[in-house]
Design a protein around this motif. Sequence first.
Motif, PDB file in Angstrom:
ATOM      1  N   LEU A 187      38.303  20.504  73.026  1.00 19.68           N
ATOM      2  CA  LEU A 187      38.308  21.924  72.679  1.00 19.68           C
ATOM      3  C   LEU A 187      39.510  22.647  73.283  1.00 19.68           C
ATOM      4  O   LEU A 187      40.160  23.464  72.614  1.00 19.68           O
ATOM      5  N   LEU A 188      39.822  22.351  74.531  1.00 19.12           N
ATOM      6  CA  LEU A 188      40.974  22.983  75.171  1.00 19.12           C
ATOM      7  C   LEU A 188      42.281  22.505  74.545  1.00 19.12           C
ATOM      8  O   LEU A 188      43.242  23.278  74.430  1.00 19.12           O
ATOM      9  N   SER A 189      42.330  21.245  74.140  1.00 19.02           N
ATOM     10  CA  SER A 189      43.512  20.750  73.450  1.00 19.02           C
ATOM     11  C   SER A 189      43.682  21.456  72.111  1.00 19.02           C
ATOM     12  O   SER A 189      44.816  21.729  71.677  1.00 19.02           O
ATOM     13  N   LEU A 191      42.863  24.484  71.637  1.00 19.79           N
ATOM     14  CA  LEU A 191      43.424  25.783  72.006  1.00 19.79           C
ATOM     15  C   LEU A 191      44.949  25.704  72.081  1.00 19.79           C
ATOM     16  O   LEU A 191      45.651  26.621  71.631  1.00 19.79           O
ATOM     17  N   VAL A 192      45.475  24.623  72.635  1.00 16.74           N
ATOM     18  CA  VAL A 192      46.932  24.438  72.687  1.00 16.74           C
ATOM     19  C   VAL A 192      47.499  24.360  71.274  1.00 16.74           C
ATOM     20  O   VAL A 192      48.546  24.950  70.971  1.00 16.74           O
ATOM     21  N   ILE A 193      46.822  23.615  70.393  1.00 18.11           N
ATOM     22  CA  ILE A 193      47.266  23.524  69.001  1.00 18.11           C
ATOM     23  C   ILE A 193      47.285  24.903  68.360  1.00 18.11           C
ATOM     24  O   ILE A 193      48.220  25.261  67.625  1.00 18.11           O
ATOM     25  N   CYS A 194      46.257  25.705  68.653  1.00 16.37           N
ATOM     26  CA  CYS A 194      46.174  27.060  68.096  1.00 16.37           C
ATOM     27  C   CYS A 194      47.377  27.904  68.510  1.00 16.37           C
ATOM     28  O   CYS A 194      47.995  28.580  67.683  1.00 16.37           O
ATOM     29  N   VAL A 195      47.705  27.873  69.794  1.00 14.70           N
ATOM     30  CA  VAL A 195      48.821  28.677  70.297  1.00 14.70           C
ATOM     31  C   VAL A 195      50.150  28.174  69.718  1.00 14.70           C
ATOM     32  O   VAL A 195      50.995  28.969  69.272  1.00 14.70           O
ATOM     33  N   SER A 295      43.299  22.887  83.506  1.00 12.18           N
ATOM     34  CA  SER A 295      41.861  22.838  83.232  1.00 12.18           C
ATOM     35  C   SER A 295      41.389  21.402  83.020  1.00 12.18           C
ATOM     36  O   SER A 295      40.325  21.007  83.500  1.00 12.18           O
ATOM     37  N   ILE A 296      42.191  20.630  82.303  1.00 16.82           N
ATOM     38  CA  ILE A 296      41.830  19.228  82.076  1.00 16.82           C
ATOM     39  C   ILE A 296      41.880  18.454  83.389  1.00 16.82           C
ATOM     40  O   ILE A 296      40.990  17.648  83.694  1.00 16.82           O
ATOM     41  N   ALA A 297      42.912  18.709  84.188  1.00 15.41           N
ATOM     42  CA  ALA A 297      43.013  18.035  85.482  1.00 15.41           C
ATOM     43  C   ALA A 297      41.869  18.435  86.409  1.00 15.41           C
ATOM     44  O   ALA A 297      41.458  17.641  87.263  1.00 15.41           O
ATOM     45  N   PHE A 311      46.058  13.837  75.679  1.00 21.18           N
ATOM     46  CA  PHE A 311      45.707  14.746  74.592  1.00 21.18           C
ATOM     47  C   PHE A 311      46.483  16.052  74.721  1.00 21.18           C
ATOM     48  O   PHE A 311      46.936  16.616  73.719  1.00 21.18           O
ATOM     49  N   PHE A 312      46.614  16.530  75.942  1.00 28.87           N
ATOM     50  CA  PHE A 312      47.370  17.755  76.168  1.00 28.87           C
ATOM     51  C   PHE A 312      48.839  17.569  75.782  1.00 28.87           C
ATOM     52  O   PHE A 312      49.462  18.471  75.211  1.00 28.87           O
ATOM     53  N   ALA A 313      49.407  16.405  76.086  1.00 26.63           N
ATOM     54  CA  ALA A 313      50.801  16.129  75.732  1.00 26.63           C
ATOM     55  C   ALA A 313      50.995  16.066  74.225  1.00 26.63           C
ATOM     56  O   ALA A 313      52.082  16.364  73.716  1.00 26.63           O
ATOM     57  N   PHE A 314      49.962  15.698  73.514  1.00 22.54           N
ATOM     58  CA  PHE A 314      50.022  15.563  72.059  1.00 22.54           C
ATOM     59  C   PHE A 314      50.068  16.923  71.364  1.00 22.54           C
ATOM     60  O   PHE A 314      50.753  17.107  70.349  1.00 22.54           O
TER      61      PHE A 314
END
Length: 626
Positions: A187-189, A191-195, A295-297, A311-314
């Motif tokens: 879900l947080l990833s 959010l990154v895609i959204c931004v 947040s993931i960490a 996933f965050f890097a993606f």
Amino acid sequence: MSDLESVNSFNSQDSTSTNSSSIDEQQQPQQYIPNTTTTTTTNGAQLKLTRTETVKTLQDLGVTRDAPVPDVNAPQTSARNTIFPEEYTMETTTGLVPVSTLQSLGRTATSITRTRTRQIERRSTSGFSTTSNSKGEEEEEEEEEEEEDTKEVPELDPEIEFVTFVTNDPANPHNWPLWIRWTYTILLSTLVICVAYGSACITGGLGTVQDQFHVGLEAAILSCSLMVIGFSLGPLIWSPVSDLYGRQVAYFFSMGLYVIFNIPCALAPNLGCLLACRFLCGVWSSSGLCLVGGSIADMFPSETRGKAIAFFAFCPYTGPVLGPVVNGFISVSTGRMDLIFWVNMAFAGVMWIISSAIPETYAPVILKRRAAKLRKETGNPKIMTEQEAQGISFNEMMKGCVLRPLKFSVTEPVLFATCFYVCLIYSLLYAFFFAYPVIFSEMYGYKDNFIGLMMLPILIGATFALAFTFWCESKYLALIKTRKPTPEDRLLGAKIGAPFAALGLWMLGATTYNHRMWVAPASSGIPFGFGMVLIYYSLNNYIIDCYVQYASSALATKVFLRSAGGAAFPLFTTQMYHKLGLHWASWLLAFICTAMIALPFGFSYYGQGLRHKLSKYDYSIDAVDD
């Protein structure tokens, strides 16, 4: 004996109380208050005696005289040297650790600064100095740095008790069920895609901006560049907010403002209003880029967080690809600029609700709330976190968020070179958004909808890279089981991905000769997307391990340089392709990208020596373990 002395000196209880404590702790540790008992003094006063950790119990947990370097997500304090950095990652039986007990173990501000001094002395004798200065200048700078790092910190009140998580504490994000942690990660990833999607959403319909305000292409492109510039400035706001009040609060206010400021973007009466609001959208939404990795960490211990961080890097590199894919069809079918922003607002609104609903993951804030509850319930005002005890200095916070990143960008050549490569790859992605319209519009006559579809191979390549990062992570975990890890061990992904990124640009330039084979230039996005994600994933981890003692500042340097490059490239990409021609413009970028292949390979073999020669001090994981 004072009330506080009684509280802090009581470290044992009868077996009945201990068993009761154990049962309470196992059943509801999130509501667990350290076991207390009441006693009456000679003057009739009622005292609450609270069980806390002893020297032996801390030693059994692995606490020694030497304090480790704080975790990457540890909060900043007014004191550089904290005496109990394990507070946010360690679980204890009682949940309270007295400062007096830590002092008995040798954890004092004086001993910590002496340890820091010895580290600096070892680095100085190992030759960690800048090569550009004279010997006298080097010695003067070393003395200034040593004086700053070893500045005496006042000793803490021994009656203070630090709050920790209790054993198997469900309030500790590390103890949440694995499926919940991975659900929040996804879900947080998103959010990154959204931004990231929001930054490039308008690139699928730049013609609508031109028609709406009767301006040229260059002015329309600013609506993309200014939001990306906002990404570099937003962390100055949201990182301190996160440190003080938590991730959840930062997401709620930042994404809420982002949703609101999409309204004037859609209804903008003139170009100036649109550009100002797009810049502010970048500032507000940047929390999704600067905080999600933290947040993931928060939810995964350091030894298992690699796959989640992948996933965050993606996401920052695939989110922008969806912008022209979706909005190209909106632009062609409706011709409405406002609809592009309404769709973006809807996406942001959904992610605002989701991100605000995710529980707080930041351990320092969770423990601060617990400390406040314990102070109220026990009446002991000296139960607190170390961040509260040391104080939060605005100057230190600004130094970590602004001054140190800027300093690192000019004094740390290894960091600058690594960030330059990350900046180049990120900039090339935004260059694709403006190169593809030139290539596929002039050669094939495609409109924005089909031009957007040509971006999909980049997404396919990035997806392949995401799967490949799991293999890279498994190789790294197997390696560190056999020997001590080094930052250079993190470069495997970049060594594999760098040639693919360059290959994609060579393919793009070579295949623009034949206008009958549209699939050939489009397919160049697959190797580029594959290499792009692997490079970012690998170099991001390399930066953290090279600057583990100041990881947040080093990553802030990366964010600033990356955003600056991503904002600049769109401003000249179209003109470059018109002036140099379709193939030579791609080949110029390919030459640069090919030259950068030497960086991960060179750092892999000579990185440790280069860090020692080019950096004034060694901030890496190597120095931490010495």
